[in-house]
Motif scaffolding. Structure first.
Motif, PDB file in Angstrom:
ATOM      1  N   VAL A  23     -52.998   4.391 -94.006  1.00  0.00           N
ATOM      2  CA  VAL A  23     -52.205   5.134 -94.980  1.00  0.00           C
ATOM      3  C   VAL A  23     -51.190   5.981 -94.213  1.00  0.00           C
ATOM      4  O   VAL A  23     -51.548   6.694 -93.270  1.00  0.00           O
ATOM      5  N   MET A  24     -49.917   5.894 -94.623  1.00  0.00           N
ATOM      6  CA  MET A  24     -48.852   6.686 -93.994  1.00  0.00           C
ATOM      7  C   MET A  24     -48.485   7.852 -94.917  1.00  0.00           C
ATOM      8  O   MET A  24     -48.408   7.674 -96.135  1.00  0.00           O
ATOM      9  N   ASP A  49     -65.112  17.735 -88.279  1.00  0.00           N
ATOM     10  CA  ASP A  49     -65.861  16.743 -89.049  1.00  0.00           C
ATOM     11  C   ASP A  49     -65.121  15.414 -89.188  1.00  0.00           C
ATOM     12  O   ASP A  49     -65.677  14.463 -89.733  1.00  0.00           O
ATOM     13  N   GLY A  50     -63.890  15.357 -88.696  1.00  0.00           N
ATOM     14  CA  GLY A  50     -63.151  14.097 -88.688  1.00  0.00           C
ATOM     15  C   GLY A  50     -62.804  13.583 -90.068  1.00  0.00           C
ATOM     16  O   GLY A  50     -62.770  12.379 -90.299  1.00  0.00           O
ATOM     17  N   VAL A  51     -62.536  14.492 -91.005  1.00  0.00           N
ATOM     18  CA  VAL A  51     -62.167  14.086 -92.358  1.00  0.00           C
ATOM     19  C   VAL A  51     -60.932  13.189 -92.308  1.00  0.00           C
ATOM     20  O   VAL A  51     -60.861  12.179 -93.007  1.00  0.00           O
ATOM     21  N   THR A 107     -56.597   6.385 -91.376  1.00  0.00           N
ATOM     22  CA  THR A 107     -57.404   5.292 -91.918  1.00  0.00           C
ATOM     23  C   THR A 107     -58.309   5.872 -92.987  1.00  0.00           C
ATOM     24  O   THR A 107     -59.081   6.797 -92.721  1.00  0.00           O
ATOM     25  N   LYS A 108     -58.161   5.385 -94.193  1.00  0.00           N
ATOM     26  CA  LYS A 108     -59.008   5.817 -95.306  1.00  0.00           C
ATOM     27  C   LYS A 108     -59.580   4.583 -95.966  1.00  0.00           C
ATOM     28  O   LYS A 108     -58.834   3.692 -96.380  1.00  0.00           O
ATOM     29  N   LYS A 109     -60.905   4.549 -96.020  1.00  0.00           N
ATOM     30  CA  LYS A 109     -61.615   3.418 -96.614  1.00  0.00           C
ATOM     31  C   LYS A 109     -61.170   2.095 -95.983  1.00  0.00           C
ATOM     32  O   LYS A 109     -60.964   1.099 -96.664  1.00  0.00           O
TER      33      LYS A 109
END
Length: 157
Positions: free
Chosen positions: A128-129, A89-91, A122-124
């Motif tokens: 993010v690391m 689902d590529g969460v 990548t979130k929103k």
């Protein structure tokens, strides 16, 4: 009598030398097999990263035992089908996923792989690391290694 004792001592000494040499040869062979198996598990760990980045659940499924359990770095627990659905689902949208400092310890047909991971997701819309540690447990059956359990822990800096 002296000749017999000297001959017995020589044959006993020669037998001990032979026994030690045979043990060293067997130990070297076991070390070579262990190194080969450790390298195999490390290559499977790297294949896992590549498949996870590509959301390739077919490749991941081949690496995992049917009884696979995963504990994520946020405490979520998933079985094989749940974890594969999570990947499919590529969460997590990975830009990068890599492992370092990996080690494999063999215990017969069981391998414990540990190491550190670093990912960039990548979130929103933002990168993010994350850094963390992982422990994967692999079982060798019929000449194939399958992961039966995996656990990830975030490293907070």
């Amino acid at each position: 009598m002296k000749v017999y004792v000297k001959g017995l001592m020589r044959s006993t000494s020669a037998g001990c030398v032979f026994l030690v040499a045979a043990c060293l040869i067997v130990a070297a062979q076991h070390a070579s097999v262990a190194a080969d198996q450790s390298a195999r598990v490390l290559s499977l760990e790297n294949a896992w990263n590549q498949a996870e980045v590509a959301h390739d659940t077919q490749a991941l499924s081949m690496l995992l035992a049917e009884t696979f359990d995963f504990t994520d770095d946020d405490g979520r627990f998933m079985n094989k089908s749940q974890w594969l659905a999570h990947i499919r689902d590529g969460v997590d949208h990975y830009e990068q996923l890599s492992s370092s400092g990996m080690a494999v310890h063999l215990y017969g047909n069981v391998a414990i792989a540990t190491g550190m991971y670093q990912d960039k997701t990548t979130k929103k819309g933002k990168g993010v690391m994350h850094s963390g540690r992982f422990t994967d447990i692999w079982i060798q059956r019929n000449g194939e290694w399958k992961c039966v359990a995996s656990q990830a822990t975030l490293i907070n800096y």
